[in-house]
Design a protein around this motif. Structure first.
Motif, PDB file in Angstrom:
ATOM      1  N   ASP A   1       0.828  -1.208   0.000  1.00 29.33           N
ATOM      2  CA  ASP A   1       0.000   0.000   0.000  1.00 29.33           C
ATOM      3  C   ASP A   1       0.867   1.265   0.000  1.00 29.33           C
ATOM      4  O   ASP A   1       1.721   1.433   0.882  1.00 29.33           O
ATOM      5  N   PRO A   2       0.675   2.169  -0.973  1.00 32.48           N
ATOM      6  CA  PRO A   2       1.509   3.383  -1.054  1.00 32.48           C
ATOM      7  C   PRO A   2       1.467   4.242   0.214  1.00 32.48           C
ATOM      8  O   PRO A   2       2.499   4.766   0.639  1.00 32.48           O
ATOM      9  N   ASN A   3       0.292   4.366   0.842  1.00 27.65           N
ATOM     10  CA  ASN A   3       0.197   5.172   2.079  1.00 27.65           C
ATOM     11  C   ASN A   3       0.985   4.531   3.210  1.00 27.65           C
ATOM     12  O   ASN A   3       1.652   5.211   3.997  1.00 27.65           O
ATOM     13  N   ALA A   4       0.920   3.196   3.289  1.00 29.88           N
ATOM     14  CA  ALA A   4       1.660   2.473   4.331  1.00 29.88           C
ATOM     15  C   ALA A   4       3.166   2.569   4.078  1.00 29.88           C
ATOM     16  O   ALA A   4       3.962   2.661   5.016  1.00 29.88           O
ATOM     17  N   ALA A   5       3.552   2.583   2.807  1.00 28.60           N
ATOM     18  CA  ALA A   5       4.978   2.710   2.457  1.00 28.60           C
ATOM     19  C   ALA A   5       5.505   4.068   2.909  1.00 28.60           C
ATOM     20  O   ALA A   5       6.591   4.180   3.491  1.00 28.60           O
ATOM     21  N   PHE A   6       4.720   5.107   2.664  1.00 31.56           N
ATOM     22  CA  PHE A   6       5.066   6.465   3.085  1.00 31.56           C
ATOM     23  C   PHE A   6       5.227   6.512   4.610  1.00 31.56           C
ATOM     24  O   PHE A   6       6.228   7.013   5.148  1.00 31.56           O
ATOM     25  N   ALA A   7       4.254   5.940   5.325  1.00 30.10           N
ATOM     26  CA  ALA A   7       4.268   5.969   6.787  1.00 30.10           C
ATOM     27  C   ALA A   7       5.467   5.213   7.348  1.00 30.10           C
ATOM     28  O   ALA A   7       6.108   5.657   8.306  1.00 30.10           O
ATOM     29  N   ALA A   8       5.793   4.056   6.733  1.00 37.58           N
ATOM     30  CA  ALA A   8       6.898   3.225   7.229  1.00 37.58           C
ATOM     31  C   ALA A   8       8.236   3.948   7.102  1.00 37.58           C
ATOM     32  O   ALA A   8       9.079   3.891   8.001  1.00 37.58           O
ATOM     33  N   LEU A   9       8.433   4.668   6.005  1.00 36.92           N
ATOM     34  CA  LEU A   9       9.668   5.446   5.836  1.00 36.92           C
ATOM     35  C   LEU A   9       9.726   6.579   6.854  1.00 36.92           C
ATOM     36  O   LEU A   9      10.747   6.803   7.500  1.00 36.92           O
ATOM     37  N   MET A  10       8.619   7.263   6.988  1.00 30.77           N
ATOM     38  CA  MET A  10       8.570   8.404   7.907  1.00 30.77           C
ATOM     39  C   MET A  10       8.825   7.988   9.348  1.00 30.77           C
ATOM     40  O   MET A  10       9.449   8.701  10.121  1.00 30.77           O
ATOM     41  N   ALA A  11       8.341   6.801   9.722  1.00 25.59           N
ATOM     42  CA  ALA A  11       8.487   6.322  11.094  1.00 25.59           C
ATOM     43  C   ALA A  11       9.833   5.654  11.335  1.00 25.59           C
ATOM     44  O   ALA A  11      10.164   5.291  12.452  1.00 25.59           O
ATOM     45  N   GLY A  12      10.619   5.465  10.235  1.00 18.00           N
ATOM     46  CA  GLY A  12      11.901   4.793  10.391  1.00 18.00           C
ATOM     47  C   GLY A  12      11.771   3.276  10.504  1.00 18.00           C
ATOM     48  O   GLY A  12      12.734   2.586  10.825  1.00 18.00           O
ATOM     49  N   ASP A  13      10.575   2.727  10.227  1.00 25.83           N
ATOM     50  CA  ASP A  13      10.403   1.263  10.247  1.00 25.83           C
ATOM     51  C   ASP A  13      11.091   0.654   9.026  1.00 25.83           C
ATOM     52  O   ASP A  13      11.447  -0.520   9.031  1.00 25.83           O
ATOM     53  N   VAL A  14      11.225   1.454   7.984  1.00 23.94           N
ATOM     54  CA  VAL A  14      11.927   1.039   6.769  1.00 23.94           C
ATOM     55  C   VAL A  14      13.016   2.079   6.513  1.00 23.94           C
ATOM     56  O   VAL A  14      12.760   3.280   6.616  1.00 23.94           O
ATOM     57  N   ASP A  15      14.230   1.623   6.210  1.00 27.68           N
ATOM     58  CA  ASP A  15      15.345   2.552   5.995  1.00 27.68           C
ATOM     59  C   ASP A  15      15.427   3.038   4.550  1.00 27.68           C
ATOM     60  O   ASP A  15      15.907   4.130   4.280  1.00 27.68           O
ATOM     61  N   ALA A  16      14.990   2.184   3.627  1.00 26.73           N
ATOM     62  CA  ALA A  16      15.066   2.546   2.204  1.00 26.73           C
ATOM     63  C   ALA A  16      13.964   1.816   1.449  1.00 26.73           C
ATOM     64  O   ALA A  16      13.604   0.686   1.790  1.00 26.73           O
ATOM     65  N   PHE A  17      13.433   2.486   0.419  1.00 25.90           N
ATOM     66  CA  PHE A  17      12.410   1.879  -0.434  1.00 25.90           C
ATOM     67  C   PHE A  17      12.873   2.120  -1.874  1.00 25.90           C
ATOM     68  O   PHE A  17      12.535   3.130  -2.487  1.00 25.90           O
ATOM     69  N   PRO A  18      13.706   1.205  -2.427  1.00 22.15           N
ATOM     70  CA  PRO A  18      14.352   1.468  -3.724  1.00 22.15           C
ATOM     71  C   PRO A  18      13.381   1.664  -4.895  1.00 22.15           C
ATOM     72  O   PRO A  18      13.694   2.373  -5.841  1.00 22.15           O
ATOM     73  N   ASN A  19      12.205   1.015  -4.839  1.00 25.86           N
ATOM     74  CA  ASN A  19      11.181   1.239  -5.864  1.00 25.86           C
ATOM     75  C   ASN A  19       9.935   1.744  -5.156  1.00 25.86           C
ATOM     76  O   ASN A  19       8.974   1.012  -4.941  1.00 25.86           O
ATOM     77  N   PHE A  20       9.977   3.024  -4.790  1.00 21.98           N
ATOM     78  CA  PHE A  20       8.922   3.599  -3.942  1.00 21.98           C
ATOM     79  C   PHE A  20       7.614   3.744  -4.726  1.00 21.98           C
ATOM     80  O   PHE A  20       7.606   4.310  -5.819  1.00 21.98           O
ATOM     81  N   PRO A  21       6.496   3.212  -4.166  1.00 16.42           N
ATOM     82  CA  PRO A  21       5.257   3.128  -4.961  1.00 16.42           C
ATOM     83  C   PRO A  21       4.394   4.388  -5.018  1.00 16.42           C
ATOM     84  O   PRO A  21       3.348   4.371  -5.648  1.00 16.42           O
ATOM     85  N   ALA A  22       4.811   5.483  -4.359  1.00 20.10           N
ATOM     86  CA  ALA A  22       3.943   6.671  -4.334  1.00 20.10           C
ATOM     87  C   ALA A  22       4.693   7.915  -4.819  1.00 20.10           C
ATOM     88  O   ALA A  22       5.092   8.765  -4.019  1.00 20.10           O
ATOM     89  N   PRO A  23       4.904   8.038  -6.150  1.00 19.90           N
ATOM     90  CA  PRO A  23       5.686   9.171  -6.659  1.00 19.90           C
ATOM     91  C   PRO A  23       5.102  10.532  -6.289  1.00 19.90           C
ATOM     92  O   PRO A  23       5.816  11.509  -6.163  1.00 19.90           O
ATOM     93  N   GLU A  24       3.772  10.564  -6.039  1.00 18.48           N
ATOM     94  CA  GLU A  24       3.143  11.852  -5.705  1.00 18.48           C
ATOM     95  C   GLU A  24       3.625  12.403  -4.360  1.00 18.48           C
ATOM     96  O   GLU A  24       3.451  13.588  -4.092  1.00 18.48           O
ATOM     97  N   THR A  25       4.247  11.566  -3.511  1.00 18.44           N
ATOM     98  CA  THR A  25       4.735  12.067  -2.214  1.00 18.44           C
ATOM     99  C   THR A  25       6.241  12.328  -2.221  1.00 18.44           C
ATOM    100  O   THR A  25       6.812  12.720  -1.207  1.00 18.44           O
ATOM    101  N   LEU A  26       6.909  12.112  -3.359  1.00 19.49           N
ATOM    102  CA  LEU A  26       8.367  12.268  -3.392  1.00 19.49           C
ATOM    103  C   LEU A  26       8.815  13.689  -3.045  1.00 19.49           C
ATOM    104  O   LEU A  26       9.869  13.880  -2.455  1.00 19.49           O
ATOM    105  N   ALA A  27       7.999  14.670  -3.422  1.00 19.39           N
ATOM    106  CA  ALA A  27       8.366  16.067  -3.142  1.00 19.39           C
ATOM    107  C   ALA A  27       8.534  16.290  -1.631  1.00 19.39           C
ATOM    108  O   ALA A  27       9.408  17.049  -1.199  1.00 19.39           O
TER     109      ALA A  27
END
Length: 490
Positions: free
Chosen positions: A217-243
């Motif tokens: 889920d793109p929203n969950a991917a965003f949240a996991a990076l923000m919370a530090g649960d994931v250190d890197a997402f090499p193929n990030f599924p939500a380009p609209e949040t990259l900014a």
């Protein structure tokens, strides 16, 4: 966007602490979970994304720029007639279970991959092999039925990794390779963990453990990076949040290129598209930048032929099909075509659905109408790819160095050109790198000259990582999350 903002504020305080805790471990986010962990027995890209170069190794391997590098083979020689490759293997290599990796394992792996009952997803890579022989423990002789200059390239694919008869039966769930990391555990539906192989024959990796965490889920991917649960997402599924990540100094946004040539494919045998002048008109009606901006949030590299911009042999031919609606109109008039209506079949990815709407509007501006049909993947494969029942379609071709598909007249866009077929024949036989470069460049020029398809952009690889992580691949010359050179800076 409001729910994103709430997460952001709450997460900033957390992530500083979590990143500091473990400098020799990493958690990598992936959108898809692999169906199994055996790259020699499944086609799913997610398998290689976990195990390629990390757990399993082949005779050769891809570098981050797509170059073919030595791996389990330290070097190789080609016979004068191009039919025999003699590989010298690294000595003292052990599999993760402690058994020795010798020439016999290479014979076993290649014979298994090319066997009649082989379940290898890329059996064609091994079709040219007539014999594999172990000359001694560290020397393997491979005999081919015809010269093949791209044989070392074929051996770099994840499907060609070296496995052992002792452990191959359990490779799907408990893989045993020779790589710098070994399998630790797989929690189905959540993550796969690898740990450092202390008996590795080559350079020891900086990381001690790596977890590949599956978050679709793109929203969950965003949240996991923000919370530090994931250190890197090499193929990030939500380009609209990259900014948002670009504006945050705690993260690096890593934008690179993939092997995915995204094209407006044209059915060259369709009576409406058989005239190259009509195809040329369509190519000049397309504004690539509008498609990249509108369908991909600005991520993607314009291309003018079927070749990846990060490849050393790339030629920039975008100028040959530059956006020029007036030229498109005059070409249609010259071809004596008016009231042209074409069927545009779109598969599910957003680059196709969003891109298709934009292209339809651009074609309408030069007097070409399109009838859009949205298809699911299964329908698209049946109707367009197999049935060739379409005029136009949009799809990303993600196989590496696949310009040779234009030498197959029965391929779905049905380009049949003897001169091009001869070029690819020559490329297959050429072993001299300079000669291969020359042919690759000529091949790119030829299909651009013939306006076979509308060349749009190279699919971007958009990754997000903690700013302290070094060594992640920027580009994707193959489907891999190679962590062998990844480290944290202080």
């Amino acid at each position: 966007m409001f729910h994103h903002l709430k997460l952001t504020v709450a997460a900033l305080a957390l992530s500083a602490g979590t990143a500091m805790a473990a400098q020799d471990s990493i958690t990598i986010g992936m959108t898809l979970e692999p169906p199994n962990l055996d790259p020699t027995g499944g086609a799913a890209a997610a398998i290689d994304e976990v195990v390629y170069a990390n757990l399993f190794e082949g005779l050769t391997r891809f570098g981050s720029d797509g170059a073919v590098l030595p791996a389990l083979a330290s070097s190789w020689e080609v016979s004068e007639d191009g039919l025999t490759y003699t590989f010298t293997l690294q000595s003292g290599v052990k599999f993760h279970d402690g058994t020795d990796m010798t020439a016999e394992d290479v014979v076993f792996s290649l014979d298994r991959a090319r066997a009649e009952d082989s379940t290898n997803a890329q059996k064609a890579l091994f079709a040219g092999i007539t014999a594999v022989e172990a000359m001694d423990d560290t020397t393997v002789k491979v005999t081919l039925s015809a010269p093949d200059g791209s044989f070392p390239f074929k051996m770099a694919w994840g499907d060609a990794v070296i496995v052992a008869p002792e452990s191959i039966e359990s490779a799907a769930t408990a893989p045993v390779g020779t790589g710098p990391f070994k399998f630790s555990k797989w929690v189905q539906g959540d993550m796969v963990e690898l740990t450092r192989n202390d008996a590795y024959w080559g350079e020891a990796p900086a990381l001690a453990t790596a977890q590949f965490k599956f978050i679709s889920d793109p929203n969950a991917a965003f949240a996991a990076l923000m919370a530090g649960d994931v250190d890197a997402f090499p193929n990030f599924p939500a380009p609209e949040t990259l900014a948002q990540f670009e504006a945050n100094p705690m993260f690096n946004v890593i934008v690179g290129s993939t092997e995915g040539e995204t094209i407006l494919s044209m059915n060259n045998k369709s009576p409406k598209l058989a005239d190259p002048m009509v195809r040329k008109a369509i190519s000049h009606a397309i504004n690539r930048q509008d498609i990249i901006d509108g369908a991909m949030f600005g991520y993607g590299t314009p291309i003018g032929s079927h070749f990846a911009p990060h490849h050393p042999d790339y030629v920039d031919l975008t100028g040959q099909s530059a956006f020029d609606p007036e030229m498109a109109k005059s070409l249609l008039a010259e071809a004596d075509v008016s009231d042209l209506s074409l069927r545009l079949a779109l598969p599910p990815p957003s680059y196709a659905r969003r891109g298709g709407e934009i292209i339809a509007a651009q074609l309408r501006d030069v007097g070409i109408e399109t009838e859009i049909t949205n298809l699911e993947w299964a329908q698209w494969l049946e109707q367009v790819f197999k049935g060739k029942d379409f005029d136009l379609t949009i799809v990303s071709h993600t196989e590496p160095a696949d310009i040779n598909i234009y030498a197959r007249p029965e391929y779905y866009f049905q380009y049949d050109n003897a001169e091009f077929q001869a070029m690819i024949e020559e490329l297959n036989l050429a072993t001299d790198p300079a000669k291969r470069t020359e042919i690759n460049k000529a091949a790119q020029q030829k299909i651009a000259d013939d306006y076979v398809n509308g060349y749009l952009f190279q699919l971007a690889k958009t990754g997000v990582a903690n700013a302290k992580i070094n060594g992640l691949w920027e580009n994707s010359p193959t489907q891999a999350n190679d962590i062998t050179g990844v480290s944290w800076s202080d």
